[in-house]
Design a protein around this motif. Sequence first.
Motif, PDB file in Angstrom:
ATOM      1  N   THR A   1       0.867  -1.177   0.000  1.00 59.60           N
ATOM      2  CA  THR A   1       0.000   0.000   0.000  1.00 59.60           C
ATOM      3  C   THR A   1       0.901   1.222   0.000  1.00 59.60           C
ATOM      4  OG1 THR A   1      -1.773  -1.124   1.206  1.00 59.60           O
ATOM      5  CG2 THR A   1      -1.755   1.280   1.281  1.00 59.60           C
ATOM      6  N   ILE A   2       0.677   2.107  -0.958  1.00 57.96           N
ATOM      7  CA  ILE A   2       1.530   3.276  -1.154  1.00 57.96           C
ATOM      8  C   ILE A   2       0.672   4.526  -1.137  1.00 57.96           C
ATOM      9  CG2 ILE A   2       3.146   4.425  -2.740  1.00 57.96           C
ATOM     10  CD1 ILE A   2       2.457   0.800  -3.373  1.00 57.96           C
ATOM     11  N   MET A   3       1.192   5.607  -0.549  1.00 56.04           N
ATOM     12  CA  MET A   3       0.528   6.898  -0.632  1.00 56.04           C
ATOM     13  C   MET A   3       1.467   7.910  -1.256  1.00 56.04           C
ATOM     14  SD  MET A   3      -1.985   7.963   2.448  1.00 56.04           S
ATOM     15  CE  MET A   3      -2.532   9.280   1.361  1.00 56.04           C
ATOM     16  N   ILE A   4       0.948   8.680  -2.208  1.00 55.34           N
ATOM     17  CA  ILE A   4       1.689   9.800  -2.767  1.00 55.34           C
ATOM     18  C   ILE A   4       0.981  11.072  -2.318  1.00 55.34           C
ATOM     19  CG2 ILE A   4       2.504  10.958  -4.857  1.00 55.34           C
ATOM     20  CD1 ILE A   4       2.663   8.298  -6.243  1.00 55.34           C
ATOM     21  N   ASP A   5       1.617  11.799  -1.411  1.00 58.33           N
ATOM     22  CA  ASP A   5       1.107  13.032  -0.807  1.00 58.33           C
ATOM     23  C   ASP A   5      -0.073  12.754   0.130  1.00 58.33           C
ATOM     24  OD1 ASP A   5       3.063  14.718  -1.838  1.00 58.33           O
ATOM     25  OD2 ASP A   5       1.959  15.031  -3.708  1.00 58.33           O
ATOM     26  N   THR A   6      -0.381  13.756   0.975  1.00 60.86           N
ATOM     27  CA  THR A   6      -1.317  13.510   2.077  1.00 60.86           C
ATOM     28  C   THR A   6      -2.352  14.621   2.279  1.00 60.86           C
ATOM     29  OG1 THR A   6       0.199  14.572   3.655  1.00 60.86           O
ATOM     30  CG2 THR A   6       0.435  12.181   3.335  1.00 60.86           C
ATOM     31  N   GLY A   7      -2.504  15.524   1.295  1.00 64.14           N
ATOM     32  CA  GLY A   7      -3.474  16.596   1.449  1.00 64.14           C
ATOM     33  C   GLY A   7      -3.014  17.661   2.426  1.00 64.14           C
ATOM     34  N   ASP A   8      -3.893  18.619   2.712  1.00 64.82           N
ATOM     35  CA  ASP A   8      -3.552  19.770   3.546  1.00 64.82           C
ATOM     36  C   ASP A   8      -3.900  19.514   5.016  1.00 64.82           C
ATOM     37  OD1 ASP A   8      -2.676  22.324   4.227  1.00 64.82           O
ATOM     38  OD2 ASP A   8      -3.685  23.260   2.514  1.00 64.82           O
ATOM     39  N   ILE A   9      -3.452  20.411   5.872  1.00 65.84           N
ATOM     40  CA  ILE A   9      -3.640  20.286   7.319  1.00 65.84           C
ATOM     41  C   ILE A   9      -5.121  20.210   7.692  1.00 65.84           C
ATOM     42  CG2 ILE A   9      -3.312  21.462   9.532  1.00 65.84           C
ATOM     43  CD1 ILE A   9      -0.732  22.685   8.297  1.00 65.84           C
TER      44      ILE A   9
ATOM     45  N   ALA B   1       2.276  22.618   2.184  1.00 65.12           N
ATOM     46  CA  ALA B   1       1.291  22.097   3.127  1.00 65.12           C
ATOM     47  C   ALA B   1       0.177  21.291   2.475  1.00 65.12           C
ATOM     48  CB  ALA B   1       0.691  23.245   3.938  1.00 65.12           C
ATOM     49  N   ASP B   2      -0.222  21.655   1.238  1.00 69.09           N
ATOM     50  CA  ASP B   2      -1.335  20.939   0.607  1.00 69.09           C
ATOM     51  C   ASP B   2      -0.936  19.553   0.093  1.00 69.09           C
ATOM     52  OD1 ASP B   2       0.220  22.350  -1.296  1.00 69.09           O
ATOM     53  OD2 ASP B   2      -1.395  22.308  -2.763  1.00 69.09           O
ATOM     54  N   HIS B   3       0.333  19.201   0.258  1.00 68.77           N
ATOM     55  CA  HIS B   3       0.816  17.862  -0.094  1.00 68.77           C
ATOM     56  C   HIS B   3       1.369  17.132   1.132  1.00 68.77           C
ATOM     57  CE1 HIS B   3       0.772  18.456  -4.583  1.00 68.77           C
ATOM     58  NE2 HIS B   3       0.627  19.695  -4.133  1.00 68.77           N
ATOM     59  N   LEU B   4       1.901  17.893   2.067  1.00 69.78           N
ATOM     60  CA  LEU B   4       2.546  17.347   3.255  1.00 69.78           C
ATOM     61  C   LEU B   4       1.671  17.411   4.504  1.00 69.78           C
ATOM     62  CD1 LEU B   4       5.241  16.389   4.663  1.00 69.78           C
ATOM     63  CD2 LEU B   4       5.800  18.822   4.922  1.00 69.78           C
ATOM     64  N   GLY B   5       0.660  18.269   4.492  1.00 64.41           N
ATOM     65  CA  GLY B   5      -0.095  18.592   5.703  1.00 64.41           C
ATOM     66  C   GLY B   5      -0.732  17.423   6.425  1.00 64.41           C
ATOM     67  N   GLY B   6      -1.132  16.385   5.692  1.00 63.34           N
ATOM     68  CA  GLY B   6      -1.785  15.248   6.331  1.00 63.34           C
ATOM     69  C   GLY B   6      -0.834  14.199   6.870  1.00 63.34           C
TER      70      GLY B   6
END
Length: 288
Positions: free
Chosen positions: A55-63, A91-96
Amino acid sequence: MKKIVALLMILCSLFLWGCGKDNATQSANKDEALKIEMLDIGQGDATLIQTKEQTIMIDTGDIDERDNLVKLLKERNITTIDKLIITHPHADHLGGAYAVFKNFEVKEVYDNGDPTTTQTYKTYLKNIKEKKIKYQQLSANDELDFGSGVKFKVFSPTKQMLKSGDDLNNNSLVGQLKYNDFTMMFTGDAEKEAEENMVKTYGSELASLVLKSPHHGSRTSSSEAFLKQVGAKTVLISLGAGNEYGHPHKQTMERYKKLGMKVYETDKDGSITITSDGSKDYKITTEK
């Protein structure tokens, strides 16, 4: 009467054999399938990729979408993230990432090593260190194994780009996911400069069936030369409804239309799912 009974038994056997064959085929297809979900996460990026093995995630959305991200992942029965890839530290890629570290087991983390001074970024690095998570910085020509024959090759940024510039968007990790004949280009927020460099360096290697729209459909990305070289027939845009940036920009949408690309948008379609058995034929379903 005996003949009728015998005939019924033969027909029943054939029926059961046929059902068994269909079930085996369905199981094999399920085992071989690649599933990619661009999650409806507002004005940000978060893509969940599942192979038979990882299971892979690319980026995590915003705070402000952290709770929603956790909810979406738990609805999909996710407990472990084998590989977390952060394309760049906005933040909109790393925030989550904070919520991902808190609620799920993360085995490996990858990014481009481009630093920033935000508290979000500092907390991200702190979590990696405290949880003793395997960490690696990626640049052009690196490759990751997603399991089950699925590979991810990085095309950008180059090490020189990372050394010479502080443009977080242009230094986004850009890579192609490849599963036999199926290909999808992930682009982060890469802009025209990065696109031009990739076209010059890689040419036809960029060819992909599906494109993750760079920078949420911004006019500063999706240059015509890049789009032509990629040659995708499908483009997915992750963005929030009525966002303050005006994404996707009219100019970008016109370029997509000119090249005959089918466009999907999370603000209109909800989460977008692609499934593939490794052939050039793939299936797209939308939440809305």
